[in-house]
Design a protein around this motif. Structure first.
Motif, mmCIF file in Angstrom:
data_model
loop_
_atom_site.group_PDB
_atom_site.id
_atom_site.type_symbol
_atom_site.label_atom_id
_atom_site.label_comp_id
_atom_site.label_asym_id
_atom_site.label_seq_id
_atom_site.Cartn_x
_atom_site.Cartn_y
_atom_site.Cartn_z
ATOM 1 N N ARG A 21 0.838 -1.206 0.000
ATOM 2 C CA ARG A 21 0.000 0.000 0.000
ATOM 3 C C ARG A 21 0.871 1.252 0.000
ATOM 4 N N ASP A 22 1.968 1.225 0.778
ATOM 5 C CA ASP A 22 2.858 2.381 0.802
ATOM 6 C C ASP A 22 3.467 2.619 -0.583
ATOM 7 N N LEU A 23 3.825 1.524 -1.242
ATOM 8 C CA LEU A 23 4.435 1.640 -2.571
ATOM 9 C C LEU A 23 3.428 2.191 -3.585
ATOM 10 N N LEU A 24 2.172 1.789 -3.441
ATOM 11 C CA LEU A 24 1.156 2.215 -4.407
ATOM 12 C C LEU A 24 0.998 3.741 -4.410
ATOM 13 N N LYS A 25 1.251 4.360 -3.241
ATOM 14 C CA LYS A 25 1.160 5.827 -3.191
ATOM 15 C C LYS A 25 2.187 6.429 -4.144
ATOM 16 N N LEU A 26 3.402 5.817 -4.190
ATOM 17 C CA LEU A 26 4.474 6.313 -5.059
ATOM 18 C C LEU A 26 4.151 6.124 -6.535
ATOM 19 N N THR A 27 3.406 5.063 -6.842
ATOM 20 C CA THR A 27 3.246 4.689 -8.248
ATOM 21 C C THR A 27 2.007 5.328 -8.875
ATOM 22 N N ALA A 28 1.370 6.239 -8.138
ATOM 23 C CA ALA A 28 0.173 6.885 -8.688
ATOM 24 C C ALA A 28 0.547 7.916 -9.766
ATOM 25 N N ARG A 29 1.860 8.209 -9.923
ATOM 26 C CA ARG A 29 2.290 9.199 -10.946
ATOM 27 C C ARG A 29 1.854 8.753 -12.341
ATOM 28 N N ALA A 30 1.336 9.716 -13.131
ATOM 29 C CA ALA A 30 0.752 9.376 -14.432
ATOM 30 C C ALA A 30 1.789 8.779 -15.393
ATOM 31 N N ASP A 31 3.076 9.161 -15.236
ATOM 32 C CA ASP A 31 4.086 8.685 -16.193
ATOM 33 C C ASP A 31 4.609 7.292 -15.839
ATOM 34 N N ILE A 32 4.123 6.718 -14.764
ATOM 35 C CA ILE A 32 4.613 5.382 -14.372
ATOM 36 C C ILE A 32 3.620 4.308 -14.813
ATOM 37 N N ILE A 33 4.127 3.279 -15.491
ATOM 38 C CA ILE A 33 3.275 2.112 -15.768
ATOM 39 C C ILE A 33 3.413 1.217 -14.548
ATOM 40 N N LEU A 35 3.027 -2.065 -12.559
ATOM 41 C CA LEU A 35 2.765 -3.506 -12.496
ATOM 42 C C LEU A 35 2.731 -3.909 -11.020
ATOM 43 N N ALA A 36 2.619 -2.889 -10.162
ATOM 44 C CA ALA A 36 2.707 -3.133 -8.720
ATOM 45 C C ALA A 36 1.349 -3.434 -8.102
ATOM 46 N N GLY A 37 0.312 -2.732 -8.542
ATOM 47 C CA GLY A 37 -0.995 -2.894 -7.899
ATOM 48 C C GLY A 37 -1.507 -4.312 -8.077
ATOM 49 N N GLY A 38 -2.472 -4.660 -7.314
ATOM 50 C CA GLY A 38 -3.056 -6.004 -7.454
ATOM 51 C C GLY A 38 -4.541 -5.887 -7.738
ATOM 52 N N LEU A 39 -4.893 -4.922 -8.599
ATOM 53 C CA LEU A 39 -6.312 -4.654 -8.794
ATOM 54 C C LEU A 39 -6.827 -5.254 -10.098
ATOM 55 N N PRO A 40 -8.081 -5.707 -10.109
ATOM 56 C CA PRO A 40 -8.682 -6.093 -11.392
ATOM 57 C C PRO A 40 -8.930 -4.833 -12.227
ATOM 58 N N ASP A 41 -9.116 -5.007 -13.546
ATOM 59 C CA ASP A 41 -9.281 -3.867 -14.443
ATOM 60 C C ASP A 41 -10.715 -3.334 -14.360
ATOM 61 N N ALA A 42 -10.868 -2.072 -13.928
ATOM 62 C CA ALA A 42 -12.220 -1.489 -13.779
ATOM 63 C C ALA A 42 -12.956 -1.427 -15.116
ATOM 64 N N GLU A 43 -12.183 -1.356 -16.222
ATOM 65 C CA GLU A 43 -12.825 -1.302 -17.548
ATOM 66 C C GLU A 43 -13.591 -2.595 -17.847
ATOM 67 N N GLU A 346 12.251 5.660 -11.743
ATOM 68 C CA GLU A 346 12.788 6.746 -12.570
ATOM 69 C C GLU A 346 12.571 6.454 -14.057
ATOM 70 N N ALA A 347 12.722 5.190 -14.424
ATOM 71 C CA ALA A 347 12.525 4.797 -15.833
ATOM 72 C C ALA A 347 11.032 4.711 -16.187
ATOM 73 N N GLY A 348 10.159 4.786 -15.173
ATOM 74 C CA GLY A 348 8.716 4.821 -15.451
ATOM 75 C C GLY A 348 8.007 3.483 -15.336
ATOM 76 N N VAL A 349 8.488 2.612 -14.474
ATOM 77 C CA VAL A 349 7.787 1.336 -14.256
ATOM 78 C C VAL A 349 7.858 0.967 -12.765
ATOM 79 N N ALA A 350 6.771 0.387 -12.271
ATOM 80 C CA ALA A 350 6.752 -0.027 -10.857
ATOM 81 C C ALA A 350 6.389 -1.499 -10.747
ATOM 82 N N TYR A 351 6.922 -2.145 -9.710
ATOM 83 C CA TYR A 351 6.608 -3.544 -9.407
ATOM 84 C C TYR A 351 6.707 -3.682 -7.897
ATOM 85 N N VAL A 352 6.358 -4.830 -7.370
ATOM 86 C CA VAL A 352 6.534 -5.037 -5.924
ATOM 87 C C VAL A 352 7.716 -5.971 -5.694
#
Ligand SMILES: Cc1ncc(COP(=O)(O)O)c(C=O)c1O
Length: 393
Positions: A21-33, A35-43, A346-352
């Protein structure tokens, strides 16, 4: 004189907020893709179908009322019918208990099944939400590693042979979160036999079983022993906001859970439970809907795994992603995934990083990637960015 500060309960000592959850706060930036969250696709959540069901529910004012603690009757009936098919036996309505997501089932079961200090065996890496619950219950937690066939039962047997007597063994049997693997049919049978022989409970935590891509997941562990309590949920196939999870358990367990549920929240929401019942009972629609999620997630999973294998070659070992929402990747070249993370961001990608899920092993060289919320192009870009950050390390 300074005033004394009222204390919090001792059980909170040592409990920490989920690193994810702490990491997810960091990855909310629009320029980051991410792969960290564990959410189903709302679409892919069936908003329009939910709206129709909500309208139908509101036509009856009793849906605004409290409902029974074990759940709204017609939902329990639909679930009993579905679980009967899944389990290959008649599941009685009395064996089905509806909870506020399957997370609440875990929390209520911990209170019903565990005395302080009781031994709980979990898988390593572990579902963090289960660890939080078992810690809060004051359990002694011992981990058993996973391999490609799920929980390593040789390790569980060793614990039993050493005299350990678990009260509960927790397993995510299908498309493990975070490990990505599925327990083989042989191990399911063996785990059931061990539960019978040693008299422990198994909690089979199965929110992902319906999200298979190539072939249906094996018969539940619960088909092999009456000591297995099976949990599932509508969160990953309909929408988490319904908070409609359930357990299939012996009636004496359901009765005990009922006493605690009354204290926790009196009852769930008849409104969202009616919506869930409506959608689950609409079998033709549901089959087509779940098929469409499988098709989209399956393509995303393959794109991610292919990109990881192409980009990193033998520097990684990745699970195949045969279903569910996650891929688990181990670096074989000594990469420290916690150290890599700032460069990846920094390169624009997140994971856990793997250590967020660690119980006894530290998983320094591992990471969890979630493929559900990015399309295939974004997933390929994400892996390119990861490769760039890795090359610079
Ligand atoms: C293994 C596992 N169990 C339980 C849950 C809780 O799901 P819910 O409470 O939404 O049903 C999750 C959620 O991600 C999960 O991964």
């Amino acid at each position: 004189m300074s005033q004394p500060t009222p204390p919090l309960a001792k059980r909170l000592d040592g409990m920490r907020s989920s690193a994810i959850r702490d990491l997810l706060k960091l990855t909310a930036r629009a320029d980051i893709i991410s792969l960290a969250g564990g959410l189903p696709d709302a679409e892919l959540m069936p908003r329009d179908r939910i709206a129709v069901a909500a309208d139908a529910a509101l036509a009856d004012r009793s849906r605004l009322q409290y409902t029974e603690s074990p759940g709204w009757g017609p939902l329990r009936e639909v679930l009993a019918a579905r679980e009967s098919t899944r389990m290959g036996r008649t599941v009685a309505v009395d064996e089905v208990f509806v909870t506020h997501g399957s997370q609440q089932a875990l929390s209520l079961l911990a209170e019903v099944l565990l005395d302080p200090g009781a031994l709980v065996v979990v898988e390593d890496p572990a579902y963090v939400g289960a660890l939080q619950v078992f810690h809060a219950a004051g359990a002694r937690i011992v981990a058993v590693p996973l391999d490609s066939e799920g929980m390593r039962l040789d390790a569980l047997r060793e614990l039993l042979a050493a005299g350990e007597r678990p009260a509960v063994v927790h397993t995510v049997s299908n498309f493990h979160n975070p490990g990505g693997v599925t327990m083989s049919p042989q191990r399911r049978a063996e785990l059931g036999a061990l539960a019978d022989a040693y008299g422990f409970w198994v909690i089979e935590d199965d929110p992902y079983g319906e999200l298979w891509f190539d072939q249906p997941s094996p018969a539940p562990v619960a088909t092999y022993s009456p000591n297995v309590i099976r949990l599932s949920s509508t969160s990953k196939i309909l929408a988490p906001t319904l908070r409609a999870g359930w357990m299939v358990a012996p009636t004496r367990v359901c009765r005990a859970v009922e006493l605690l549920k009354q204290g926790a929240d009196l009852c769930g929401s008849a409104f969202t439970q009616q919506i869930a019942a409506d959608l689950l009972a609409d079998t033709d629609w549901l089959t087509a809907h779940v098929d469409s999620i499988r098709t989209v997630y399956g393509a995303r999973a393959r794109a991610l795994v292919d990109a990881v294998r192409t980009r990193f070659g033998d520097r990684v070992v990745s699970t195949d992603a045969a279903g569910g929402m996650f891929v688990w990747v181990d670096f074989t070249d000594g990469t420290d995934t916690q150290a890599l993370l700032p460069r990846a961001l920094e390169a624009g990608v997140a994971y856990v990083p793997g250590n967020a899920f660690a119980v006894s092993t530290d998983y320094t060289h591992s990471m969890r990637l979630c493929f559900t919320t990015s399309d295939t192009t974004a997933l390929e870009t994400a892996v390119d960015r990861l490769a760039k950050a890795h090359a610079e390390s």
